[in-house]
Design a protein around this motif. Sequence first.
Motif, mmCIF file in Angstrom:
data_model
loop_
_atom_site.group_PDB
_atom_site.id
_atom_site.type_symbol
_atom_site.label_atom_id
_atom_site.label_comp_id
_atom_site.label_asym_id
_atom_site.label_seq_id
_atom_site.Cartn_x
_atom_site.Cartn_y
_atom_site.Cartn_z
ATOM 1 N N GLY A 1 0.833 -1.204 0.000
ATOM 2 C CA GLY A 1 0.000 0.000 0.000
ATOM 3 C C GLY A 1 0.864 1.248 0.000
ATOM 4 N N ASP A 2 2.009 1.172 0.683
ATOM 5 C CA ASP A 2 2.970 2.277 0.683
ATOM 6 C C ASP A 2 4.283 1.684 0.174
ATOM 7 O OD1 ASP A 2 4.476 4.484 1.050
ATOM 8 O OD2 ASP A 2 4.251 4.601 3.221
ATOM 9 N N ALA A 3 4.440 1.669 -1.155
ATOM 10 C CA ALA A 3 5.507 0.885 -1.788
ATOM 11 C C ALA A 3 6.810 1.676 -1.901
ATOM 12 C CB ALA A 3 5.055 0.434 -3.172
ATOM 13 N N PRO A 4 7.860 1.253 -1.193
ATOM 14 C CA PRO A 4 9.142 1.965 -1.296
ATOM 15 C C PRO A 4 9.701 1.963 -2.716
ATOM 16 C CG PRO A 4 9.173 0.415 0.549
ATOM 17 C CD PRO A 4 7.914 0.148 -0.218
ATOM 18 N N CYS A 5 9.403 0.918 -3.488
ATOM 19 C CA CYS A 5 9.926 0.840 -4.860
ATOM 20 C C CYS A 5 9.352 1.963 -5.717
ATOM 21 C CB CYS A 5 9.575 -0.508 -5.474
ATOM 22 S SG CYS A 5 7.804 -0.821 -5.516
ATOM 23 N N GLN A 6 8.088 2.284 -5.466
ATOM 24 C CA GLN A 6 7.429 3.318 -6.268
ATOM 25 C C GLN A 6 7.986 4.700 -5.914
ATOM 26 O OE1 GLN A 6 3.247 3.690 -5.503
ATOM 27 N NE2 GLN A 6 2.915 5.083 -7.212
ATOM 28 N N THR A 7 8.238 4.908 -4.617
ATOM 29 C CA THR A 7 8.713 6.216 -4.168
ATOM 30 C C THR A 7 10.075 6.550 -4.761
ATOM 31 O OG1 THR A 7 7.709 5.569 -2.094
ATOM 32 C CG2 THR A 7 8.945 7.611 -2.082
ATOM 33 N N VAL A 8 10.942 5.540 -4.896
ATOM 34 C CA VAL A 8 12.305 5.851 -5.350
ATOM 35 C C VAL A 8 12.430 5.871 -6.869
ATOM 36 C CG1 VAL A 8 13.329 4.882 -3.260
ATOM 37 C CG2 VAL A 8 13.135 3.450 -5.308
ATOM 38 N N CYS A 9 11.518 5.239 -7.578
ATOM 39 C CA CYS A 9 11.677 5.072 -9.033
ATOM 40 C C CYS A 9 11.810 6.441 -9.722
ATOM 41 C CB CYS A 9 10.490 4.307 -9.608
ATOM 42 S SG CYS A 9 10.606 4.133 -11.405
ATOM 43 N N PRO A 10 12.946 6.692 -10.371
ATOM 44 C CA PRO A 10 13.170 8.029 -10.935
ATOM 45 C C PRO A 10 12.418 8.278 -12.234
ATOM 46 C CG PRO A 10 15.034 6.622 -11.441
ATOM 47 C CD PRO A 10 14.103 5.805 -10.578
ATOM 48 N N THR A 11 11.898 7.224 -12.842
ATOM 49 C CA THR A 11 11.291 7.400 -14.168
ATOM 50 C C THR A 11 9.768 7.318 -14.136
ATOM 51 O OG1 THR A 11 11.340 5.041 -14.615
ATOM 52 C CG2 THR A 11 13.302 6.296 -15.231
ATOM 53 N N THR A 12 9.203 7.052 -12.982
ATOM 54 C CA THR A 12 7.771 6.758 -12.807
ATOM 55 C C THR A 12 7.371 5.466 -13.521
ATOM 56 O OG1 THR A 12 6.959 8.074 -14.691
ATOM 57 C CG2 THR A 12 7.137 9.201 -12.575
ATOM 58 N N ALA A 13 8.371 4.634 -13.850
ATOM 59 C CA ALA A 13 8.037 3.336 -14.463
ATOM 60 C C ALA A 13 7.219 2.502 -13.489
ATOM 61 C CB ALA A 13 9.311 2.592 -14.853
ATOM 62 N N THR A 14 7.580 2.554 -12.213
ATOM 63 C CA THR A 14 6.815 1.815 -11.209
ATOM 64 C C THR A 14 5.625 2.654 -10.771
ATOM 65 O OG1 THR A 14 8.708 0.556 -10.420
ATOM 66 C CG2 THR A 14 6.896 0.842 -8.880
ATOM 67 N N PHE A 15 4.459 2.067 -10.843
ATOM 68 C CA PHE A 15 3.249 2.811 -10.476
ATOM 69 C C PHE A 15 2.242 1.855 -9.847
ATOM 70 C CE2 PHE A 15 0.116 1.499 -13.741
ATOM 71 C CZ PHE A 15 0.954 0.727 -14.542
ATOM 72 N N ARG A 16 1.188 2.415 -9.312
ATOM 73 C CA ARG A 16 0.195 1.622 -8.602
ATOM 74 C C ARG A 16 -1.152 1.813 -9.271
ATOM 75 N NH1 ARG A 16 -2.426 1.917 -3.396
ATOM 76 N NH2 ARG A 16 -2.315 -0.137 -2.412
ATOM 77 N N HIS A 17 -1.811 0.708 -9.609
ATOM 78 C CA HIS A 17 -3.158 0.797 -10.166
ATOM 79 C C HIS A 17 -4.152 1.143 -9.052
ATOM 80 C CE1 HIS A 17 -2.256 -0.960 -14.165
ATOM 81 N NE2 HIS A 17 -1.354 -1.669 -13.518
ATOM 82 N N VAL B 1 0.789 -3.076 -7.849
ATOM 83 C CA VAL B 1 1.975 -2.282 -8.191
ATOM 84 C C VAL B 1 2.573 -2.878 -9.462
ATOM 85 C CG1 VAL B 1 4.255 -1.544 -7.414
ATOM 86 C CG2 VAL B 1 2.368 -1.679 -5.776
ATOM 87 N N ASP B 2 2.754 -2.039 -10.466
ATOM 88 C CA ASP B 2 3.093 -2.519 -11.806
ATOM 89 C C ASP B 2 4.275 -1.719 -12.357
ATOM 90 O OD1 ASP B 2 2.834 -3.996 -14.083
ATOM 91 O OD2 ASP B 2 0.829 -3.275 -14.611
ATOM 92 N N ILE B 3 4.798 -2.154 -13.488
ATOM 93 C CA ILE B 3 5.936 -1.459 -14.115
ATOM 94 C C ILE B 3 5.592 -1.137 -15.568
ATOM 95 C CG2 ILE B 3 8.374 -1.628 -14.779
ATOM 96 C CD1 ILE B 3 8.737 -3.694 -12.547
#
Length: 500
Positions: A64-80, A85-87
């Motif tokens: 729900g609070d995904a550290p991978c999404q927060t750090v991703c510099p390209t916004t490739a990681t996102f949450r539906h 959580v998807d790429i």
Amino acid sequence: MTRWGMVIDLEKCVGCDTCSAACSQMNHVPSGAGWRQVIPLDTPKLGNPQNGRLFLPTNCMHCGDAPCQTVCPTTATFRHADGIVDIHDELCIGCGYCVVACPYLARTITRYDEVYAFTPELLPAATDRSGICTKCDFCLPRVEAGLVQGLTPGIDAAASPNCVNFCIADAIHFGDLHDPDSNISRMIQAKPTMRLQEDLGTDPAIQYVMRADYPGMNGAAVELVPPRKQKVWHKPAAFNFILGGTGAAVYLLGLWLDWLGAPVTDWYKLLAPVLIGLGLLGLTLEAGRPFRSVHIFRGWRHSWMSREAWAAAFFLPLAAAAWLWPDSLLDWLAALAALAFLISQSFIVYRSRAVTAWNRPIILWVMVAASFVSGAGLFLLAAALFHQAVISYLAAAGLVSVLAQGGLWLVYLHGSGDKAFDLGTAVLRKPRSLLATMGLGVVVPLILLAGMLLVDLPALLLGVTAVISGGAMLLGSAGLKAQLILQAGYLRGIQAGPVR
Ligand code: SF4
Ligand code: SF4
């Protein structure tokens, strides 16, 4: 609003790995990667009263609070909107930041030669998935296609993830966590369950059915999977932190000398951007998809890696312009960008949530102090050769930064830590390592810098002393950062939370 999740029954899982095999085949997971792992647990430590064996199937927890999404510099990681959580494959540059941020060992960077290694005829079509991050997506295409057909994910096989369908022990269940009447909500209400890494506040969407009466559980969190060394950031990453930090500090020190009226020429305004540029170039070449690097500017709202890129993008032209038009506002704008770059680099390391030796506040100060030590060291080397008149200023700045670096490093090494921290920093506490970081990087420069400040040395001796102390500062600080990135980077172990 739906939130897709899973319940995995550890009392039923027999460790056959069928779910992993089915997942890899159905999702064309590269052979070097794995969306799922089935990890045998050290059950004697848990005190399994039946002396049986336990297996822990894991995949992305769709936090729900995904550290991978927060750090991703390209916004490739996102949450539906449904919590998955998807790429965006086409945006991912394979920088690996999400891998050192994910506390569940759920992500892998694929390599070209590992994509469809067993089906080479598919290799050309699969190149788009090489060099990028890959992980479980809860079989989202199946779930979405099933919903379109009016099916219920988790109940109807055609709308459920492959691991659920292929599990031979009926151990994996999928459904809507937000629906109190869903299949998995009813399981959670009826059976004792726990979540992994509960204390990190990531709100994972997978719950595990597990008895609470294993003596080893003791009602508290217990480590199920030991820490392991991170394998995505190598020498180019360390070089970026060394060169970039040194470049930014050189610029700030140069401007400080200018502001004091010290006789310093403008060479530093060109050297600083060159150092920062070289560091970033090396880092770019380490990324899995370097030719997409422009996407790094997309994630500035939340990612410090993206902010680092923005700071560099402002700094490089500003520093060059400040060299062409000295004593102008450009100097200060470039200094602001250099400061932003330095701060961003420190936060990049700190925000790596999975690496406990990096994810502690003191690391922010360690990184800044080490950058000023190497910056002052480089400046001292240049001053010894070109303008000795500024050596006393630099000796004072060097003394303060070396003292700060030494003190912070000792506090850091003696900080109380978890197992990953202790493992990672064990080598940093060894005499050979301390000889480099504390001996060469702190004690030698301290003595020489104090000598330069307190004793009126003849010009030749002053120059030699400045060269030796500057070289020691540069090497000691570079060694400190290199060891921090290359040796101390252990991904935290996986802990079971309390059973409820
Ligand atoms: S488990 Fe890891 S990859 Fe999955 S959402 Fe959480 S942090 Fe991201
Ligand atoms: S761009 Fe970097 S952080 Fe984002 S998904 Fe790709 S590898 Fe992970």
